[in-house]
Scaffold this motif. Structure first.
Motif, PDB file in Angstrom:
ATOM      1  N   LYS A   7       0.807  -1.218   0.000  1.00  0.00           N
ATOM      2  CA  LYS A   7       0.000   0.000   0.000  1.00  0.00           C
ATOM      3  C   LYS A   7       0.845   1.277   0.000  1.00  0.00           C
ATOM      4  CE  LYS A   7      -3.868  -2.267   2.345  1.00  0.00           C
ATOM      5  NZ  LYS A   7      -4.814  -2.215   3.482  1.00  0.00           N
ATOM      6  N   ILE A   8       2.177   1.112  -0.081  1.00  0.00           N
ATOM      7  CA  ILE A   8       3.058   2.279  -0.112  1.00  0.00           C
ATOM      8  C   ILE A   8       2.825   3.065  -1.398  1.00  0.00           C
ATOM      9  CG2 ILE A   8       5.458   3.044  -0.259  1.00  0.00           C
ATOM     10  CD1 ILE A   8       6.200   0.648   1.497  1.00  0.00           C
ATOM     11  N   LYS A   9       2.716   4.388  -1.263  1.00  0.00           N
ATOM     12  CA  LYS A   9       2.518   5.270  -2.410  1.00  0.00           C
ATOM     13  C   LYS A   9       3.721   6.182  -2.571  1.00  0.00           C
ATOM     14  CE  LYS A   9      -2.509   5.368  -1.710  1.00  0.00           C
ATOM     15  NZ  LYS A   9      -3.693   6.234  -1.452  1.00  0.00           N
ATOM     16  N   LYS A  10       3.877   6.716  -3.758  1.00  0.00           N
ATOM     17  CA  LYS A  10       4.942   7.666  -4.028  1.00  0.00           C
ATOM     18  C   LYS A  10       4.361   9.023  -4.403  1.00  0.00           C
ATOM     19  CE  LYS A  10       8.445   4.368  -5.663  1.00  0.00           C
ATOM     20  NZ  LYS A  10       9.341   4.001  -6.796  1.00  0.00           N
ATOM     21  N   GLY A  11       5.077  10.079  -4.021  1.00  0.00           N
ATOM     22  CA  GLY A  11       4.657  11.418  -4.422  1.00  0.00           C
ATOM     23  C   GLY A  11       3.669  12.038  -3.470  1.00  0.00           C
ATOM     24  N   PRO A  12       3.326  13.313  -3.713  1.00  0.00           N
ATOM     25  CA  PRO A  12       2.413  14.046  -2.828  1.00  0.00           C
ATOM     26  C   PRO A  12       0.978  13.550  -2.950  1.00  0.00           C
ATOM     27  CG  PRO A  12       2.929  15.353  -4.770  1.00  0.00           C
ATOM     28  CD  PRO A  12       3.811  14.138  -4.833  1.00  0.00           C
ATOM     29  N   THR A  13       0.232  13.736  -1.879  1.00  0.00           N
ATOM     30  CA  THR A  13      -1.194  13.410  -1.897  1.00  0.00           C
ATOM     31  C   THR A  13      -1.929  14.373  -2.817  1.00  0.00           C
ATOM     32  OG1 THR A  13      -1.066  12.612   0.369  1.00  0.00           O
ATOM     33  CG2 THR A  13      -3.259  13.133  -0.477  1.00  0.00           C
ATOM     34  N   LYS A  14      -2.753  13.855  -3.700  1.00  0.00           N
ATOM     35  CA  LYS A  14      -3.434  14.698  -4.687  1.00  0.00           C
ATOM     36  C   LYS A  14      -4.853  15.009  -4.213  1.00  0.00           C
ATOM     37  CE  LYS A  14      -0.681  13.006  -8.574  1.00  0.00           C
ATOM     38  NZ  LYS A  14      -0.689  12.337  -9.908  1.00  0.00           N
ATOM     39  N   LEU A  15      -4.937  16.033  -3.382  1.00  0.00           N
ATOM     40  CA  LEU A  15      -6.225  16.523  -2.904  1.00  0.00           C
ATOM     41  C   LEU A  15      -6.269  18.029  -3.092  1.00  0.00           C
ATOM     42  CD1 LEU A  15      -6.704  14.532   0.438  1.00  0.00           C
ATOM     43  CD2 LEU A  15      -8.054  14.271  -1.645  1.00  0.00           C
ATOM     44  N   PRO A  16      -7.467  18.598  -3.234  1.00  0.00           N
ATOM     45  CA  PRO A  16      -7.565  20.061  -3.347  1.00  0.00           C
ATOM     46  C   PRO A  16      -7.030  20.746  -2.093  1.00  0.00           C
ATOM     47  CG  PRO A  16      -9.632  19.002  -3.988  1.00  0.00           C
ATOM     48  CD  PRO A  16      -8.783  17.941  -3.355  1.00  0.00           C
ATOM     49  N   PRO A  17      -6.621  22.010  -2.203  1.00  0.00           N
ATOM     50  CA  PRO A  17      -6.034  22.727  -1.063  1.00  0.00           C
ATOM     51  C   PRO A  17      -7.022  22.952   0.078  1.00  0.00           C
ATOM     52  CG  PRO A  17      -5.512  23.826  -3.131  1.00  0.00           C
ATOM     53  CD  PRO A  17      -6.545  22.799  -3.446  1.00  0.00           C
ATOM     54  N   LYS A  18      -6.459  22.988   1.284  1.00  0.00           N
ATOM     55  CA  LYS A  18      -7.187  23.368   2.495  1.00  0.00           C
ATOM     56  C   LYS A  18      -6.507  24.631   3.015  1.00  0.00           C
ATOM     57  CE  LYS A  18      -6.290  19.455   4.487  1.00  0.00           C
ATOM     58  NZ  LYS A  18      -6.259  18.285   5.406  1.00  0.00           N
ATOM     59  N   ILE A  19      -7.194  25.757   2.893  1.00  0.00           N
ATOM     60  CA  ILE A  19      -6.584  27.063   3.145  1.00  0.00           C
ATOM     61  C   ILE A  19      -7.313  27.782   4.273  1.00  0.00           C
ATOM     62  CG2 ILE A  19      -6.037  29.325   2.151  1.00  0.00           C
ATOM     63  CD1 ILE A  19      -6.032  27.956  -0.598  1.00  0.00           C
ATOM     64  N   ALA A 180      -4.631  23.073   8.308  1.00  0.00           N
ATOM     65  CA  ALA A 180      -4.631  23.678   6.975  1.00  0.00           C
ATOM     66  C   ALA A 180      -3.312  23.415   6.247  1.00  0.00           C
ATOM     67  CB  ALA A 180      -4.880  25.182   7.082  1.00  0.00           C
ATOM     68  N   ASP A 181      -3.402  23.283   4.925  1.00  0.00           N
ATOM     69  CA  ASP A 181      -2.199  23.182   4.087  1.00  0.00           C
ATOM     70  C   ASP A 181      -1.505  24.535   3.973  1.00  0.00           C
ATOM     71  OD1 ASP A 181      -2.731  20.473   3.466  1.00  0.00           O
ATOM     72  OD2 ASP A 181      -4.074  21.067   1.843  1.00  0.00           O
ATOM     73  N   ALA A 182      -2.302  25.597   4.015  1.00  0.00           N
ATOM     74  CA  ALA A 182      -1.750  26.945   3.896  1.00  0.00           C
ATOM     75  C   ALA A 182      -2.523  27.877   4.819  1.00  0.00           C
ATOM     76  CB  ALA A 182      -1.832  27.452   2.459  1.00  0.00           C
ATOM     77  N   VAL A 183      -1.785  28.705   5.537  1.00  0.00           N
ATOM     78  CA  VAL A 183      -2.369  29.786   6.335  1.00  0.00           C
ATOM     79  C   VAL A 183      -1.853  31.073   5.726  1.00  0.00           C
ATOM     80  CG1 VAL A 183      -2.523  30.866   8.606  1.00  0.00           C
ATOM     81  CG2 VAL A 183      -2.447  28.368   8.421  1.00  0.00           C
ATOM     82  N   LEU A 184      -2.756  31.880   5.211  1.00  0.00           N
ATOM     83  CA  LEU A 184      -2.388  33.108   4.517  1.00  0.00           C
ATOM     84  C   LEU A 184      -2.863  34.311   5.324  1.00  0.00           C
ATOM     85  CD1 LEU A 184      -3.511  32.037   0.930  1.00  0.00           C
ATOM     86  CD2 LEU A 184      -1.282  31.687   2.007  1.00  0.00           C
ATOM     87  N   PHE A 185      -2.040  35.348   5.360  1.00  0.00           N
ATOM     88  CA  PHE A 185      -2.424  36.581   6.056  1.00  0.00           C
ATOM     89  C   PHE A 185      -2.639  37.670   5.019  1.00  0.00           C
ATOM     90  CE2 PHE A 185      -1.139  40.640   8.089  1.00  0.00           C
ATOM     91  CZ  PHE A 185      -2.258  40.771   8.901  1.00  0.00           C
ATOM     92  N   ALA A 186      -3.869  38.176   4.955  1.00  0.00           N
ATOM     93  CA  ALA A 186      -4.229  39.203   3.973  1.00  0.00           C
ATOM     94  C   ALA A 186      -4.204  40.580   4.623  1.00  0.00           C
ATOM     95  CB  ALA A 186      -5.622  38.915   3.410  1.00  0.00           C
ATOM     96  N   ALA A 219       1.451  32.771   9.303  1.00  0.00           N
ATOM     97  CA  ALA A 219       1.300  32.302   7.932  1.00  0.00           C
ATOM     98  C   ALA A 219       2.164  31.062   7.754  1.00  0.00           C
ATOM     99  CB  ALA A 219       1.695  33.379   6.918  1.00  0.00           C
ATOM    100  N   LYS A 220       1.798  30.242   6.786  1.00  0.00           N
ATOM    101  CA  LYS A 220       2.598  29.085   6.400  1.00  0.00           C
ATOM    102  C   LYS A 220       2.036  28.591   5.068  1.00  0.00           C
ATOM    103  CE  LYS A 220      -0.140  25.195   8.091  1.00  0.00           C
ATOM    104  NZ  LYS A 220      -0.185  23.958   8.889  1.00  0.00           N
ATOM    105  N   ASN A 221       2.807  27.778   4.361  1.00  0.00           N
ATOM    106  CA  ASN A 221       2.248  27.072   3.207  1.00  0.00           C
ATOM    107  C   ASN A 221       3.131  25.884   2.882  1.00  0.00           C
ATOM    108  OD1 ASN A 221       3.692  27.495   0.319  1.00  0.00           O
ATOM    109  ND2 ASN A 221       4.114  29.285   1.624  1.00  0.00           N
ATOM    110  N   ARG A 222       2.508  24.858   2.322  1.00  0.00           N
ATOM    111  CA  ARG A 222       3.208  23.622   1.969  1.00  0.00           C
ATOM    112  C   ARG A 222       3.458  23.515   0.469  1.00  0.00           C
ATOM    113  NH1 ARG A 222      -0.897  20.126   5.826  1.00  0.00           N
ATOM    114  NH2 ARG A 222       0.061  20.702   7.824  1.00  0.00           N
ATOM    115  N   TYR A 223       3.287  24.629  -0.233  1.00  0.00           N
ATOM    116  CA  TYR A 223       3.339  24.599  -1.691  1.00  0.00           C
ATOM    117  C   TYR A 223       4.515  25.367  -2.278  1.00  0.00           C
ATOM    118  CZ  TYR A 223      -1.442  22.970  -1.054  1.00  0.00           C
ATOM    119  OH  TYR A 223      -2.546  22.270  -0.664  1.00  0.00           O
ATOM    120  N   GLY A 224       5.385  25.908  -1.429  1.00  0.00           N
ATOM    121  CA  GLY A 224       6.501  26.687  -1.951  1.00  0.00           C
ATOM    122  C   GLY A 224       6.080  27.970  -2.629  1.00  0.00           C
TER     123      GLY A 224
END
Length: 236
Positions: A7-19, A180-186, A219-224
């Motif tokens: 059940k081992i997978k390779k690569g990032p999980t392909k789910l829509p962002p959680k922001i 969250a995958d990303a925390v953004l400060f506006a 703030a943070k993000n996992r997407y570079g």
């Protein structure tokens, strides 16, 4: 014996962002949510106001249970929706406390004593995260909006300083920020000029988001992502 290695997978999980989008007053958090793909709003602030929301589907819950039930229904039958927007977390928070107090037969969250009410509220909040994960796995982006507040940070390494963070209770905010995958400060971009001993600020009309943590904001993000971007959700 279970063959778990298969059940081992390779690569990032392909789910829509959680922001999680934290923003100063009037910066356009709700408008940003409306610009997301096929959004549906859960409105803790009693609906959407303004012509920019014409035709935007929205739901105003009357209780914490309404929010949980709505998310479960949306996860089961997402239809054409592609984004769930909660507007805002800090307006939903009182519904959470009211639910916990009703379940525990207390007049207010402090009535449990010694912070127990807040612990129970955090446990209840995790139920929402479980439901939001189901919505996310059903193919929807998640956008959680929050007002900001300035908090004085006690700095053990030097002088204390002010820091923008979510208006949620600090521990409650921590739960959502971790999830969250990303925390953004506006904020509005401003510049300061010191001329002849006089400090003058200018700008204040351009809306930007900060994507990485600093002493000034959460703030943070996992997407570079770039450290600063225009407040344009489709670009982000």
């Amino acid at each position: 014996m279970n063959n778990l290695l298969s059940k081992i997978k390779k690569g990032p999980t392909k789910l829509p962002p959680k922001i999680m989008l934290i923003g100063v007053e009037g910066v356009g958090k709700s408008t940003a949510g409306a610009s997301m793909p096929n959004p549906i709003f859960v409105c803790g602030e009693s609906g959407l106001v303004g012509p920019q929301f014409d035709g935007i589907p929205n739901f105003t819950p009357e209780s914490w249970k309404d929010i949980l039930d709505f998310c479960e229904e949306l996860a089961a039958t997402p239809g054409d929706f592609r984004t769930l927007v909660i507007d805002t977390l800090d307006w939903v928070e009182p519904m959470l406390y009211a639910h916990v107090c009703a379940e525990g037969k207390q007049k207010n969250i402090e009535g449990f004593g010694y912070g127990k009410g807040y612990v129970l509220a955090q446990q209840e909040a995790r139920k929402l995260l479980v439901s939001l994960d189901k919505v996310n796995r059903a193919g929807l982006n998640i956008l959680l909006l929050s007002h900001s507040q300035l908090r004085k940070v006690q700095n053990v390494l030097g002088d204390d300083y002010d820091h923008f963070e979510s208006k949620l209770n600090a521990k409650m905010g921590g739960i959502f920020k971790e999830w969250a995958d990303a925390v953004l400060f506006a904020r509005f971009e401003t510049f300061v000029e010191n001329k002849d001993g006089k400090v003058k600020a200018y700008g204040g009309s351009t809306r930007v988001v900060e994507t990485t943590h600093s002493t000034a904001w959460d703030a943070k993000n996992r997407y570079g992502l770039p450290e600063q971007m225009p407040l344009e959700m489709l670009a982000i």
